[in-house]
Design a protein around this motif. Sequence first.
Motif, PDB file in Angstrom:
ATOM      1  N   PRO A   1      -5.319  13.474   5.751  1.00 19.89           N
ATOM      2  CA  PRO A   1      -4.693  12.899   4.545  1.00 19.89           C
ATOM      3  C   PRO A   1      -3.366  13.543   4.153  1.00 19.89           C
ATOM      4  N   GLU A   2      -3.240  14.865   4.304  1.00 18.96           N
ATOM      5  CA  GLU A   2      -1.982  15.498   3.892  1.00 18.96           C
ATOM      6  C   GLU A   2      -0.837  15.158   4.837  1.00 18.96           C
ATOM      7  N   ALA A   3      -1.119  15.234   6.128  1.00 21.10           N
ATOM      8  CA  ALA A   3      -0.075  14.916   7.105  1.00 21.10           C
ATOM      9  C   ALA A   3       0.268  13.422   7.052  1.00 21.10           C
ATOM     10  N   TYR A   4      -0.734  12.592   6.781  1.00 19.62           N
ATOM     11  CA  TYR A   4      -0.526  11.143   6.653  1.00 19.62           C
ATOM     12  C   TYR A   4       0.412  10.863   5.485  1.00 19.62           C
ATOM     13  N   ALA A   5       0.111  11.480   4.330  1.00 16.69           N
ATOM     14  CA  ALA A   5       0.925  11.254   3.126  1.00 16.69           C
ATOM     15  C   ALA A   5       2.369  11.677   3.381  1.00 16.69           C
ATOM     16  N   ARG A   6       2.544  12.793   4.080  1.00 19.04           N
ATOM     17  CA  ARG A   6       3.886  13.318   4.358  1.00 19.04           C
ATOM     18  C   ARG A   6       4.705  12.318   5.168  1.00 19.04           C
ATOM     19  N   ALA A   7       4.039  11.591   6.072  1.00 16.83           N
ATOM     20  CA  ALA A   7       4.763  10.705   6.997  1.00 16.83           C
ATOM     21  C   ALA A   7       4.857   9.261   6.503  1.00 16.83           C
ATOM     22  N   LEU A   8       3.987   8.875   5.560  1.00 19.02           N
ATOM     23  CA  LEU A   8       3.808   7.448   5.245  1.00 19.02           C
ATOM     24  C   LEU A   8       5.101   6.722   4.872  1.00 19.02           C
ATOM     25  N   TYR A   9       5.808   7.201   3.843  1.00 13.70           N
ATOM     26  CA  TYR A   9       6.967   6.433   3.368  1.00 13.70           C
ATOM     27  C   TYR A   9       8.075   6.374   4.416  1.00 13.70           C
ATOM     28  N   ALA A  10       8.250   7.478   5.161  1.00 11.40           N
ATOM     29  CA  ALA A  10       9.292   7.463   6.197  1.00 11.40           C
ATOM     30  C   ALA A  10       8.963   6.398   7.240  1.00 11.40           C
ATOM     31  N   GLN A  11       7.677   6.238   7.569  1.00 13.36           N
ATOM     32  CA  GLN A  11       7.283   5.209   8.544  1.00 13.36           C
ATOM     33  C   GLN A  11       7.550   3.813   7.997  1.00 13.36           C
ATOM     34  N   LEU A  12       7.217   3.610   6.712  1.00 18.79           N
ATOM     35  CA  LEU A  12       7.429   2.289   6.128  1.00 18.79           C
ATOM     36  C   LEU A  12       8.930   1.980   6.018  1.00 18.79           C
TER      37      LEU A  12
ATOM     38  N   SER B   1      -6.092   6.010  13.951  1.00 17.68           N
ATOM     39  CA  SER B   1      -7.314   6.308  14.694  1.00 17.68           C
ATOM     40  C   SER B   1      -7.535   5.345  15.867  1.00 17.68           C
ATOM     41  N   LYS B   2      -7.594   4.032  15.593  1.00 11.73           N
ATOM     42  CA  LYS B   2      -7.767   3.056  16.687  1.00 11.73           C
ATOM     43  C   LYS B   2      -6.375   2.544  17.071  1.00 11.73           C
TER      44      LYS B   2
ATOM     45  N   HIS C   1       5.581  -2.852  18.589  1.00 12.20           N
ATOM     46  CA  HIS C   1       5.938  -1.804  17.618  1.00 12.20           C
ATOM     47  C   HIS C   1       4.680  -1.154  17.058  1.00 12.20           C
ATOM     48  N   VAL C   2       4.321  -0.020  17.623  1.00 11.33           N
ATOM     49  CA  VAL C   2       3.151   0.707  17.139  1.00 11.33           C
ATOM     50  C   VAL C   2       3.624   2.069  16.620  1.00 11.33           C
ATOM     51  N   MET C   3       3.317   2.343  15.360  1.00 14.55           N
ATOM     52  CA  MET C   3       3.695   3.641  14.782  1.00 14.55           C
ATOM     53  C   MET C   3       2.421   4.466  14.637  1.00 14.55           C
ATOM     54  N   LEU C   4       2.487   5.689  15.160  1.00 10.75           N
ATOM     55  CA  LEU C   4       1.331   6.592  15.040  1.00 10.75           C
ATOM     56  C   LEU C   4       1.500   7.453  13.806  1.00 10.75           C
ATOM     57  N   ILE C   5       0.411   7.661  13.100  1.00  9.17           N
ATOM     58  CA  ILE C   5       0.478   8.510  11.915  1.00  9.17           C
ATOM     59  C   ILE C   5      -0.759   9.420  11.945  1.00  9.17           C
ATOM     60  N   PRO C   6      -0.613  10.700  11.530  1.00  8.70           N
ATOM     61  CA  PRO C   6      -1.728  11.641  11.710  1.00  8.70           C
ATOM     62  C   PRO C   6      -3.007  11.243  10.975  1.00  8.70           C
ATOM     63  N   ASP C   7      -4.130  11.604  11.579  1.00  7.19           N
ATOM     64  CA  ASP C   7      -5.453  11.286  11.027  1.00  7.19           C
ATOM     65  C   ASP C   7      -5.911  12.417  10.108  1.00  7.19           C
TER      66      ASP C   7
END
Length: 367
Positions: free
Chosen positions: A322-333, A304-305, A314-320
């Motif tokens: 919950p479902e799209a966030y969960a889908r992307a979280l581990y791949a980002q980490l 969001s911010k 290194h800034v990673m954007l992740i969707p705001d």
Amino acid sequence: MELLNSRFIFLPDPHKLPDVLSTHTPALLDAAVHAAAAVLRAGDVVVVPTETVYGLAANAWDPRAVEKIYEIKGRPPHNPIIVHVVGRALAEACVSFWPEVATRLAAEFWPGPLTLVLPKSDRVPSIVTAGGTTVGLRWPQHPFMQRLIRTCDFPLAAPSANLSNQLSPTQVQHARSSLGKRVRCYVDGGDCNVGIESTVLDLTQSPPVVLRPGIIDTNRLARILGAQPESLRTSTGSPIREPNVGIASSASPLRSPGLLSRHYAPRAHLQVLSWRDEQDLLAQLSRRIGAGFNREKTWILAHSKIPLQGAFPHVMLIPDDPEAYARALYAQLHQADTGGAERIIVEAVPDTAEWAGVADRLRRAAK
Ligand code: TXA
Ligand code: MG
């Protein structure tokens, strides 16, 4: 002699990682189902895709096969393993009692990312349940898993396909870089659609207890249970241990999942923070870590911010969402780890039921 030579040529290279079976055409999917079923029937393990995270699967009826899961993962013996089924008959073969409420929950959420904890049947070996009297059951939604279980005609015990306490895999290469040559057979079923592990709901307690929050949240569960969401307790984070375990083990089975001191964690040090803007984030980090902290080794995960003014390389954007966030979280980490991050700063997520699964994983990933 010639035969010997030609056979020698086909000996697997011990330095090479095992091959990955692809599933992206109907013919390849078919071949992968049959190859994986053959390995499982022979009592060995396979890395399989599910819609939540990749699993390390073995025949749940075969205690020796399940033992390999514990060995390969370095999994503590008191942590039970989820059993994957397809269809009501296989589910009922795993339990000694099937409550009416399970029928309603299964009708709504199966196949899908919900694990129901029920009293186990005698057929489920005690190694699967870590000596406990209950079994965690799930009918997964991923088409490969459904085909595989139907072909095998036995349930599959499968925890996430990573070394114990590491980040769960949402792509086959995550599993392969964690488990490497410890596993001979990997199946690529694409990116996991849900991205975080299933919601675990214990139906052996009354009212039922959410042992692990997930993408199916307490509001949705409560609606089916005909209960108020507040009446559904979520386990608090300290292990609840079952009294009177049947087998001698160093510890009784964990009643709540993922409650080992650190879980679902990347290699980098992860912190969750809230900030107003980029300057505020910079000020907070300088205060917490010291003004000279290494920005090159700091990855920011924001929904969001988003700090895009240049203070952080290194800034990673992740969707705001919950479902799209969960889908992307581990791949980002995983990506931050691979990129050499020493520190991952994650923007705090909202404190609502929909975000509870994501918030839980972030809390556990923070050291
Ligand atoms: O989405 C998922 O659940 C994935 C995929 C592969 O299905 N599996 C998964 O497994 O996350 P695992 O082992 O990493 O986490 C399963 C959690 C464990 O922490 C365990 O404590 C809990 O579920 N669990 C399994 N059987 C249980 C039982 N009988 N009672 C209470 N908790 C149980
Ligand atoms: Mg796991």
